[in-house]
Motif scaffolding. Structure first.
Motif, PDB file in Angstrom:
ATOM      1  N   ASN A 362       1.017  -1.151   0.047  1.00 28.81           N
ATOM      2  CA  ASN A 362       0.089  -0.022   0.106  1.00 28.81           C
ATOM      3  C   ASN A 362       1.009   1.306  -0.084  1.00 28.81           C
ATOM      4  O   ASN A 362       1.849   1.442   0.771  1.00 28.81           O
ATOM      5  CB  ASN A 362      -0.827  -0.006   1.099  1.00 28.81           C
ATOM      6  CG  ASN A 362      -2.263   0.991   1.124  1.00 28.81           C
ATOM      7  OD1 ASN A 362      -2.259   1.799   0.006  1.00 28.81           O
ATOM      8  ND2 ASN A 362      -2.967   1.048   2.246  1.00 28.81           N
ATOM      9  N   GLY A 363       0.298   2.221  -0.648  1.00 28.23           N
ATOM     10  CA  GLY A 363       1.307   3.489  -0.636  1.00 28.23           C
ATOM     11  C   GLY A 363       1.217   4.152  -2.026  1.00 28.23           C
ATOM     12  O   GLY A 363       0.789   3.612  -3.038  1.00 28.23           O
ATOM     13  N   SER A 364       1.666   5.483  -2.205  1.00 29.90           N
ATOM     14  CA  SER A 364       1.595   6.130  -3.481  1.00 29.90           C
ATOM     15  C   SER A 364       2.809   5.872  -4.253  1.00 29.90           C
ATOM     16  O   SER A 364       3.640   6.747  -4.736  1.00 29.90           O
ATOM     17  CB  SER A 364       1.729   7.590  -3.055  1.00 29.90           C
ATOM     18  OG  SER A 364       2.684   7.848  -2.340  1.00 29.90           O
ATOM     19  N   SER A 375       6.692 -19.889   1.836  1.00 26.98           N
ATOM     20  CA  SER A 375       5.670 -20.508   2.375  1.00 26.98           C
ATOM     21  C   SER A 375       6.062 -20.856   3.749  1.00 26.98           C
ATOM     22  O   SER A 375       5.191 -20.877   4.639  1.00 26.98           O
ATOM     23  CB  SER A 375       5.486 -21.688   1.774  1.00 26.98           C
ATOM     24  OG  SER A 375       6.248 -22.801   1.674  1.00 26.98           O
ATOM     25  N   LYS A 376       7.456 -20.906   4.278  1.00 27.38           N
ATOM     26  CA  LYS A 376       7.681 -21.233   5.564  1.00 27.38           C
ATOM     27  C   LYS A 376       7.349 -20.068   6.586  1.00 27.38           C
ATOM     28  O   LYS A 376       6.939 -20.313   7.819  1.00 27.38           O
ATOM     29  CB  LYS A 376       9.066 -21.557   5.824  1.00 27.38           C
ATOM     30  CG  LYS A 376       9.761 -22.646   4.791  1.00 27.38           C
ATOM     31  CD  LYS A 376      11.020 -23.077   5.199  1.00 27.38           C
ATOM     32  CE  LYS A 376      11.967 -21.872   4.776  1.00 27.38           C
ATOM     33  NZ  LYS A 376      12.051 -21.548   3.396  1.00 27.38           N
ATOM     34  N   THR A 377       7.697 -18.685   6.127  1.00 30.14           N
ATOM     35  CA  THR A 377       7.623 -17.523   7.010  1.00 30.14           C
ATOM     36  C   THR A 377       6.458 -16.857   6.548  1.00 30.14           C
ATOM     37  O   THR A 377       6.146 -15.703   6.987  1.00 30.14           O
ATOM     38  CB  THR A 377       8.915 -16.851   6.885  1.00 30.14           C
ATOM     39  OG1 THR A 377       9.222 -16.367   5.478  1.00 30.14           O
ATOM     40  CG2 THR A 377       9.966 -17.568   6.971  1.00 30.14           C
ATOM     41  N   LYS A 378       5.801 -17.012   5.490  1.00 27.75           N
ATOM     42  CA  LYS A 378       4.567 -16.310   4.991  1.00 27.75           C
ATOM     43  C   LYS A 378       5.049 -14.733   4.474  1.00 27.75           C
ATOM     44  O   LYS A 378       4.463 -13.943   4.724  1.00 27.75           O
ATOM     45  CB  LYS A 378       3.652 -16.282   6.041  1.00 27.75           C
ATOM     46  CG  LYS A 378       2.826 -17.381   6.344  1.00 27.75           C
ATOM     47  CD  LYS A 378       2.152 -18.327   5.177  1.00 27.75           C
ATOM     48  CE  LYS A 378       1.489 -19.542   5.734  1.00 27.75           C
ATOM     49  NZ  LYS A 378       1.391 -20.360   4.437  1.00 27.75           N
ATOM     50  N   THR A 379       6.434 -14.884   3.654  1.00 28.11           N
ATOM     51  CA  THR A 379       6.866 -13.766   3.315  1.00 28.11           C
ATOM     52  C   THR A 379       6.804 -13.478   1.973  1.00 28.11           C
ATOM     53  O   THR A 379       7.210 -14.474   1.185  1.00 28.11           O
ATOM     54  CB  THR A 379       8.503 -13.609   3.987  1.00 28.11           C
ATOM     55  OG1 THR A 379       8.575 -13.682   5.395  1.00 28.11           O
ATOM     56  CG2 THR A 379       9.048 -12.395   3.442  1.00 28.11           C
ATOM     57  N   ASP A 393      13.761  -0.986  -6.207  1.00 26.67           N
ATOM     58  CA  ASP A 393      14.498  -1.784  -5.003  1.00 26.67           C
ATOM     59  C   ASP A 393      13.676  -3.211  -4.892  1.00 26.67           C
ATOM     60  O   ASP A 393      12.639  -3.425  -5.227  1.00 26.67           O
ATOM     61  CB  ASP A 393      14.240  -0.959  -3.759  1.00 26.67           C
ATOM     62  CG  ASP A 393      15.417   0.185  -3.810  1.00 26.67           C
ATOM     63  OD1 ASP A 393      16.462  -0.155  -3.661  1.00 26.67           O
ATOM     64  OD2 ASP A 393      14.977   1.292  -4.109  1.00 26.67           O
ATOM     65  N   ILE A 394      14.510  -3.924  -3.774  1.00 29.22           N
ATOM     66  CA  ILE A 394      13.920  -5.160  -3.640  1.00 29.22           C
ATOM     67  C   ILE A 394      13.645  -5.064  -2.128  1.00 29.22           C
ATOM     68  O   ILE A 394      14.191  -4.666  -1.053  1.00 29.22           O
ATOM     69  CB  ILE A 394      15.082  -6.251  -3.792  1.00 29.22           C
ATOM     70  CG1 ILE A 394      15.684  -6.220  -5.141  1.00 29.22           C
ATOM     71  CG2 ILE A 394      14.177  -7.749  -3.461  1.00 29.22           C
ATOM     72  CD1 ILE A 394      14.780  -6.266  -6.231  1.00 29.22           C
ATOM     73  N   TYR A 395      11.956  -5.572  -1.925  1.00 31.83           N
ATOM     74  CA  TYR A 395      11.695  -5.568  -0.546  1.00 31.83           C
ATOM     75  C   TYR A 395      10.998  -7.060  -0.123  1.00 31.83           C
ATOM     76  O   TYR A 395      10.445  -7.811  -0.791  1.00 31.83           O
ATOM     77  CB  TYR A 395      10.184  -4.744  -0.457  1.00 31.83           C
ATOM     78  CG  TYR A 395      10.849  -3.209  -0.667  1.00 31.83           C
ATOM     79  CD1 TYR A 395      10.844  -2.452   0.516  1.00 31.83           C
ATOM     80  CD2 TYR A 395      10.928  -2.544  -1.649  1.00 31.83           C
ATOM     81  CE1 TYR A 395      11.465  -1.095   0.493  1.00 31.83           C
ATOM     82  CE2 TYR A 395      11.459  -1.293  -1.737  1.00 31.83           C
ATOM     83  CZ  TYR A 395      11.441  -0.349  -0.568  1.00 31.83           C
ATOM     84  OH  TYR A 395      11.939   0.954  -0.879  1.00 31.83           O
ATOM     85  N   ALA A 396      10.820  -7.244   1.049  1.00 35.25           N
ATOM     86  CA  ALA A 396      10.095  -8.212   2.064  1.00 35.25           C
ATOM     87  C   ALA A 396       8.890  -8.002   2.944  1.00 35.25           C
ATOM     88  O   ALA A 396       9.133  -6.772   3.242  1.00 35.25           O
ATOM     89  CB  ALA A 396      11.096  -9.120   2.657  1.00 35.25           C
ATOM     90  N   LYS A 402       2.333  -6.525   6.977  1.00 38.85           N
ATOM     91  CA  LYS A 402       3.148  -6.082   8.085  1.00 38.85           C
ATOM     92  C   LYS A 402       4.637  -6.138   7.821  1.00 38.85           C
ATOM     93  O   LYS A 402       5.177  -7.257   7.151  1.00 38.85           O
ATOM     94  CB  LYS A 402       2.915  -6.524   9.473  1.00 38.85           C
ATOM     95  CG  LYS A 402       1.194  -5.795   9.907  1.00 38.85           C
ATOM     96  CD  LYS A 402       0.861  -6.611  11.102  1.00 38.85           C
ATOM     97  CE  LYS A 402      -0.433  -5.883  11.437  1.00 38.85           C
ATOM     98  NZ  LYS A 402      -0.999  -6.525  12.836  1.00 38.85           N
ATOM     99  N   ASN A 403       5.565  -5.579   8.501  1.00 36.86           N
ATOM    100  CA  ASN A 403       7.272  -6.222   8.820  1.00 36.86           C
ATOM    101  C   ASN A 403       7.681  -5.904   7.264  1.00 36.86           C
ATOM    102  O   ASN A 403       8.426  -6.822   6.816  1.00 36.86           O
ATOM    103  CB  ASN A 403       7.350  -7.563   9.440  1.00 36.86           C
ATOM    104  CG  ASN A 403       6.633  -7.530  10.632  1.00 36.86           C
ATOM    105  OD1 ASN A 403       6.780  -6.487  11.545  1.00 36.86           O
ATOM    106  ND2 ASN A 403       6.057  -8.557  10.986  1.00 36.86           N
TER     107      ASN A 403
END
Length: 721
Positions: A362-364, A375-379, A393-396, A402-403
Motif C-alpha cells: 500500500n502506498g503512493s 511458504s515457511k515464513t509467509k513472507t 528496489d527489492i522488498y520483503a 506488516k513488517n
C-alpha cells in the motif's frame, strides 16, 4: 626556476594528450567494445533448490550446467551438445518436474517476436539417451508434471508424445493456417498479451486445457519478401487492426483417459479475450481470465475440469483499462492478485473462493515485480519504486502486510532471482554510474554473501572516453505536472556557449525511458553525439509509467495528444536555458517514439528543426486491435481520437527536416504506415528523406544493418541540426 617551468610544461602536455577524451566510433557500439559481462539467465530448479544455465566452452561446445544456490558452485553438467551430432546449438531447454529429463530445442526458426519452432529432443539425464519428440520441428513443447508425456503444437494442432511407449496422439484435427489455431496464440495475442503457449497441463497430468482461435474471418495482411530469388514471395497472416474482426476464441479441456475434448461454456460473452489460463494447485480446477474487448472488465473463473462448470472468483473493472497479470497461487489455492484499483499497482491477497483477505502492499508508489512467497515464513518478495519512480528496489513483507523490509540498499536499479526455497537471491544492480554488479544475498536481510560478477573492466575502459553522466531533472508540463527527464551534456560543457539539443523519447502508455540504470546502445550513440557538440535530453511525459494510474491513463482515448504537448513544452523549456540554441532542437524515436517524433515535427513545427522517425505508427487505424483499442476504443466509437492525433492527417504542416525509416518485413508496425506518410508528404510537396530496409522487421537488424542505420541517422543530424 627553470626546473619549475619544465615541470609545468610536462603537465600541460599531459593534459592535452594523455588525458584527452577518446572519441566513440559508431562501429564500437555494435562490435562489442562496450559489451557488459552478464550472468547468464538462471533457471530455478525447485526440487533440488539449484539453478541451471547454458554456457559456452572455449571449444565452442554448449553445456547446460547446474549450480548450487548457496555456494554458487557448479554441481554437474546436465547436458553437453558436443556429444550429440544432432544438437548443433542449444536454443531452448526445460526440465521436467523431477529434474531427471530435459527438453532441448535446436535449429530454431523464428516466427514472430516471441514465437519460434525448433527440433526438440528429450534427454534422459540418468541414462544419457536422446530421443526426438517428433521427426519435424514443433512449437512450445511441455512436459506433463509426472514427466511421462510431452504436449506440443504442430501445424496449428496439438499432439501428445508418450515417452514410455513412444507413441504420438493427435488431440485436435481442425488446425489450418490462417483459419484455426489450437493451443498457440495468434499474432495479436502473442504481441500484446506477451504469450505464445495457450495450452496447459493439469497438476496430475490427466487433462490439458487449451484455447482455440478461429481467425477465418480476421482480415489478412500480406508482406512481400524480396529475398535473393528471381521473384519475391509473399507472407500472409491474420492481423486484426483496430475496429476489425478479431479471432473468435473458445476454451477446451482435453481428458487424456477418455481422449475427448469438452468446450467450456462462455456463451454469455461476446467479442472477448482469454489472455491467461492456468491450472490451480487443486487438480480439479483450471483458472481462466476473460476480459471484454474494451479491456476494462476482467473476470477470473475457476473451471471444474470434469464438468466444465465455471465459478466466478473475481471481477475487476476500470474506467480506462485493466492490465493483464499472472495469478500466483499458493498450495491451498489462495492467491495473489495485482491491481491498480487504489490508483497504484499493488498486491492483494485472496482466499480460494475469491474473498479479499487483505491488501498486502500500500502506498503512493508502484509494485513493479512480484517474486513469490516463502511458504515457511509467509513472507512475500517484490520489487517496487518506493524510493522514486526512476529507481527499483527489492522488498520483503509479511503476507498480512506488516513488517516490510527493504533488502536492497544501493540507489539505482535492483532486480532479483530468488532461490526456490527463498533463502537466498542473486541481485543485479546497476545505475548510470555503475555497470551491472551481481551479488548473492540473504533473503531475510538483504546482506551480501558474496560478489558474483562485476564490470569494473568495462568501467575502466570507459574512463578513456570521459562519457558524460546523465543528470536527472524534472521539467514542468503545461499544467505544472513535473515530468522526469535526464540530460547529457558534452564533457567539455561551457555555460557560455549555446548548444543544439537532440531529444529522444518513446512515450507509450506505461513505458519508461528515464530510469537510473546502466547504459544501452542508444546511450552510447547519444554520448557520441555529445562528443560532437550536442546536448541530449529524454523526457517521460504524461502517459508513461510508474507514477500512478492517473498519470498513466490521462492519455486514454487521445493517444498522442498530451504526450506530444509535453515534448513540445519540454523543448520550449529547454530553449529558454542560456546554453541552448532554441533554433536547433531536434527529436527522434522508434515505434511509438517514431509516432511521437513525427507528430512533434508537424504539430511543433515552430519548435523542432529536425526529426527522425523509425518504424512509426502513422495512423492508429493501421495498428492492431488489442493494443490500440485498450487505449482508444474502436475507430467506429472514437473517430476523432484516432484522427486528431495521427500524423498522417497533418503532413501539410511539415517545415523542418524529416527522416522516415522503416523495414518492409515489419509484422508489427507495418511499412504501410510509412508508405501512407510518404504519399501524404509527396502530395503536399514536402521535402523530406526516407530510408527503407528490405526484409527487415520491427527491430531493423542483421549483419551491418544497425551500423548503416545509425551512420545514416548520425549524418542526418550533423547535416540538419
Amino acid at each position: 626556476m627553470k626546473h619549475l617551468k619544465f615541470t609545468l610544461l610536462i603537465c600541460l602536455f599531459a593534459a592535452q594528450t594523455g588525458f584527452a577524451q577518446k572519441k566513440i566510433e559508431l562501429n564500437e557500439i555494435w562490435d562489442g567494445t562496450f559489451k557488459t559481462q552478464v550472468m547468464q539467465s538462471a533457471n530455478a530448479m525447485p526440487k533440488s533448490n539449484q539453478f541451471s544455465r547454458i554456457e559456452q566452452l572455449p571449444s565452442g561446445a554448449q553445456v547446460i550446467n547446474i549450480y548450487d544456490f548457496k555456494s554458487l558452485e557448479k554441481t554437474k553438467t546436465a547436458f553437453d551438445n558436443s556429444l550429440f551430432k544432432d544438437i548443433e546449438s542449444i536454443d531452448d531447454y526445460s526440465f521436467d518436474k523431477k529434474e531427471e529429463q530435459l527438453l532441448i530445442g535446436t535449429n530454431s526458426r523464428p516466427i514472430y517476436r516471441r514465437s519460434f519452432s525448433a527440433d526438440y529432443y528429450i534427454y534422459n539425464i540418468k541414462t544419457g539417451k536422446l530421443t526426438p519428440v517428433a521427426n519435424h520441428s514443433v512449437m512450445a513443447p511441455s512436459f506433463s508434471n509426472d514427466g511421462t508425456k510431452v504436449a506440443y503444437a504442430y501445424k496449428n494442432n496439438l499432439f501428445i508424445y508418450d515417452i514410455t511407449n513412444q507413441k504420438t496422439t493427435q488431440i485436435t484435427q481442425d488446425g489450418n493456417k490462417n483459419q484455426i489455431v489450437n493451443g498457440i496464440s495468434d499474432w495479436v495475442y502473442e504481441e500484446e498479451f506477451g504469450i505464445v503457449r495457450m495450452f496447459e497441463w493439469s497438476k496430475n497430468g490427466d487433462k490439458i486445457a487449451y484455447i482455440k482461435f478461429d481467425e477465418s474471418q480476421v482480415p489478412e495482411y500480406s508482406m512481400d519478401v524480396y529475398g535473393t530469388d528471381l521473384y519475391p514471395s509473399q507472407n500472409k497472416f491474420k492481423y486484426p487492426k483496430a475496429g476489425e474482426k478479431n479471432a473468435e476464441v473458445s476454451l477446451y479441456i482435453y481428458d487424456i483417459q477418455n481422449s475427448s475434448s469438452h468446450q467450456v461454456d462462455l456463451s454469455e460473452f461476446n467479442d472477448f479475450y482469454i489472455p491467461r489460463i492456468k491450472w490451480t494447485n487443486d487438480n480439479q480446477y483450471l483458472s481462466a481470465q476473460v476480459i471484454n474487448r474494451h479491456q476494462n472488465d476482467i473476470k477470473l473463473y475457476f473451471i471444474d475440469g470434469n464438468t466444465q462448470a465455471k465459478t466466478l472468483i473475481l471481477n475487476e473493472t476500470d474506467q480506462a483499462y485493466v492490465d493483464i497479470h499472472d495469478v500466483n497461487f499458493f498450495d491451498d489455492n489462495q492467491f495473489i492478485w495485482t491491481s491498480e484499483r487504489d490508483g497504484y499497482n499493488h498486491l492483494y491477497h485472496y482466499d480460494k473462493n475469491g474473498k479479499l483477505i487483505n491488501q498486502v502492499t500500500n502506498g503512493s508508489w508502484e509494485v513493479t515485480n512480484y517474486y513469490g512467497i516463502d511458504s515457511k515464513t509467509k513472507t512475500l518478495f517484490y520489487q517496487s519504486v518506493e524510493r522514486g519512480s526512476i529507481y527499483r528496489d527489492i522488498y520483503a513483507i509479511n503476507l498480512n502486510g506488516k513488517n516490510k523490509k527493504q533488502l536492497s540498499s544501493a540507489l539505482g536499479t535492483n532486480n532479483a532471482v530468488f532461490s526456490p526455497d527463498f533463502d537466498l537471491y542473486i541481485n543485479t544492480y546497476s545505475s548510470v554510474k555503475t555497470a551491472p554488479v551481481y551479488t548473492l544475498n540473504k533473503a531475510q536481510s538483504g546482506k551480501i554473501v558474496k560478489e558474483v560478477l562485476n564490470n569494473k573492466k568495462l568501467e575502466n575502459t570507459l574512463k578513456e572516453y570521459q562519457l558524460p553522466e546523465k543528470e536527472f531533472i524534472e521539467i514542468p508540463a503545461a499544467d505544472g505536472t513535473l515530468l522526469n527527464a535526464w540530460i547529457l551534456k558534452p564533457s567539455d560543457f561551457d555555460t557560455n556557449k549555446e548548444y543544439p539539443v537532440f531529444m529522444y523519447q518513446y512515450s507509450g502508455p506505461g513505458s519508461q525511458q528515464v530510469a537510473d540504470k546502466w547504459l544501452d546502445s542508444n546511450d552510447y550513440w547519444h554520448a557520441m553525439l555529445t562528443q560532437k557538440g550536442y546536448i541530449i535530453v529524454t523526457v517521460d511525459g504524461r502517459g508513461t509509467g510508474f507514477k500512478g494510474a492517473d498519470f498513466k491513463k490521462i492519455t486514454q482515448y487521445e493517444l498522442g495528444k498530451y504526450e506530444v504537448e509535453d515534448q513540445i513544452e519540454a523543448a520550449k523549456y529547454l530553449g529558454k536555458m542560456p546554453y541552448v540554441n532554441a533554433d536547433r532542437i531536434g527529436i527522434w524515436g522508434w515505434s511509438y517514439g517514431g509516432f511521437m517524433s513525427t507528430n512533434c515535427i508537424l504539430k511543433g513545427n515552430d519548435v523542432f528543426k529536425a526529426a527522425i522517425a523509425v518504424a512509426p505508427v502513422i495512423n492508429w487505424r493501421y495498428y492492431d486491435s488489442i493494443y490500440t483499442e485498450r487505449y482508444m476504443k474502436t475507430p467506429q466509437e472514437n473517430p476523432t481520437g484516432y484522427d486528431s492525433n495521427s500524423p498522417f492527417f497533418f503532413a501539410d504542416q511539415l517545415k523542418g527536416r524529416f527522416l522516415l525509416i522503416h523495414g518492409t518485413a515489419d509484422d508489427n508496425v507495418h511499412v504501410q504506415n510509412s508508405m501512407a506518410m510518404i504519399e501524404a508528404l509527396v502530395q503536399n510537396n514536402k521535402n523530406f528523406d526516407w530510408l527503407i530496409y528490405p526484409d527487415k522487421n520491427h527491430g531493423i537488424y542483421g549483419g551491418n544493418t544497425r551500423l548503416q542505420l545509425y551512420t545514416k541517422m548520425t549524418d542526418f543530424i550533423l547535416n540538419n541540426l
